[in-house]
Design an enzyme around this catalytic site. Structure first.
Site, short mmCIF file in Angstrom:
data_model
loop_
_atom_site.label_atom_id
_atom_site.label_comp_id
_atom_site.label_asym_id
_atom_site.label_seq_id
_atom_site.Cartn_x
_atom_site.Cartn_y
_atom_site.Cartn_z
NE ARG A 243 79.81 2.11 -17.43
CZ ARG A 243 78.77 2.86 -17.79
NH1 ARG A 243 78.77 3.46 -18.97
NH2 ARG A 243 77.71 3.00 -17.00
NE ARG B 184 79.06 -1.73 -23.77
CZ ARG B 184 77.92 -1.06 -23.84
NH1 ARG B 184 76.89 -1.59 -24.49
NH2 ARG B 184 77.80 0.13 -23.27
NE ARG C 122 78.22 -10.29 -23.22
CZ ARG C 122 77.59 -9.13 -23.01
NH1 ARG C 122 78.28 -8.02 -22.81
NH2 ARG C 122 76.27 -9.09 -23.01
CG ASP D 270 76.24 -4.30 -13.31
OD1 ASP D 270 75.23 -4.11 -12.60
OD2 ASP D 270 76.46 -3.70 -14.36
CE1 TYR E 144 69.76 0.70 -13.47
CE2 TYR E 144 70.94 1.67 -11.62
CZ TYR E 144 70.73 1.55 -12.97
OH TYR E 144 71.50 2.28 -13.85
#
Length: 341
Positions: free
Chosen positions: A23, A27, A36, A73, A147
């Site tokens: 990652r 962010r 973003r 992702d 998921y």
């Protein structure tokens, strides 16, 4: 020139330890947050190839890592299989309809959803400095299935584990379908320019040993064999988070070229237990990187020393946290860069 990361993943022991962070594009970087805000939703950003390539290379400009991990992702696979996907603020990903309520055969595949991801890889390769390795990735079938079955993430994967116990034949068909699509997806990334790929099994730690063999080791071994058959020189990194004492078996039986070690595993235990000379990746606790200070420096030194006698890629035990200070990453990079065997 292949670069120090690719050399290490191929089994060479180098004087310097290569590094990248899971990652690393995301962010915690102000330049990512700015882009973003401009582009809108997460999925819109992933499917905008130019923007996704920009996000992928941002941490390279700031920290000079040895690898660039594709910005995407793991749930792009179920989206391409025809399951609805959205990312809701404060709630995370939602997939619909969940497989606990519907059949996989009811989905209409949308393989064209992979195309912008492949274009991102191509754009990144054009922008990366010489010697920086382009890393592709996919989620492993078990984690992706958790998921798809529940329609969202969960702490203990209750719905998916229950389905695997009560209807293993149906669940096997789901795992096989995810595996088929994943093989094609990784092959597409490699054809677009990925030089190594990683399989993320983020929820493998919730499984009992026999279930781990069936739903983690066997599907990953099938994917690795298919990729190695088509691309024998492309290293495959396996990362079964939470595997614990099952990690050496995973490393031996899946055929991966390198294995990721999460933060719960003592590297002093892993070093002698894993196959001799197999490259390892990891395993700093992301929360310790967030905390910083002397304990961070001590742990980095401990990890480097523990893996001194085998090929080692320095990384975190999982993804970097959103609120990690830039200064702490700079401290980490400096320490790893200045360490020698």
């Amino acid at each position: 020139m292949p670069g120090i990361l690719l050399d290490t993943l191929r089994g060479q022991r180098t004087d310097k330890v290569p590094m990248w962070l899971m990652r690393q594009a995301g962010r915690y970087l102000p330049e990512y947050r700015e882009l973003r805000a401009e582009k809108g939703g997460f999925l819109d950003l992933v499917y905008d190839s130019e923007s996704a390539a920009e996000v992928t290379v941002q941490p390279l400009r700031r920290f000079g890592f040895d690898g660039a991990i594709l910005f995407s992702d793991i749930l792009i696979v179920p989206h391409a299989m025809g399951q609805g996907l959205e990312f809701l603020a404060g709630e995370g990903p939602k997939l619909s309809p969940p497989l606990v309520d519907t059949a996989l055969e009811d989905f209409t595949a949308q393989p064209q959803r992979f195309d912008p991801v492949y274009e991102t890889v191509r754009l990144c390769r054009e922008q990366l400095p010489e010697g920086v390795t382009m890393l592709g990735f996919a989620g492993s079938p078990w984690t992706v299935a958790t998921y798809m079955v529940a329609g969202e993430g969960s702490r203990d994967q209750h719905a998916t584990r229950s389905l695997a116990y009560t209807d293993p034949t149906r669940f096997q068909s789901i795992i096989d379908a995810i595996g088929d699509v994943t093989i094609g997806y990784l092959a597409g990334q490699i054809e677009a320019g990925a030089e190594a790929v990683q399989l993320f099994d983020s929820w493998s730690g919730t499984l009992a040993p026999d279930e781990f063999e069936r739903w983690v080791i066997a599907p990953n071994a099938r994917i690795v064999a298919a990729i190695k058959d088509r691309f024998p020189d492309v290293p495959v990194i396996g990362f079964p988070k939470g595997a614990g004492e099952k990690l050496p078996g995973y490393a031996r039986e899946t055929g991966v070229d390198a294995v990721g070690v999460d933060e719960t595993i003592d590297p002093a235990w892993a070093a002698p237990e894993l196959p001799r000379d197999m490259p390892v990746q990891g395993n700093l606790d992301p929360l310790l990187l967030l905390a910083g200070g002397e304990r961070l420096a001590q742990r980095v030194e401990y990890i480097l020393d523990a893996f001194r006698d085998r090929p080692h890629v320095f990384n975190l035990g999982h993804g970097i946290g959103q609120f990690t200070p830039i200064a702490h990453v700079e401290q980490l990079v400096s320490q790893v860069r200045n360490w020698q065997r």
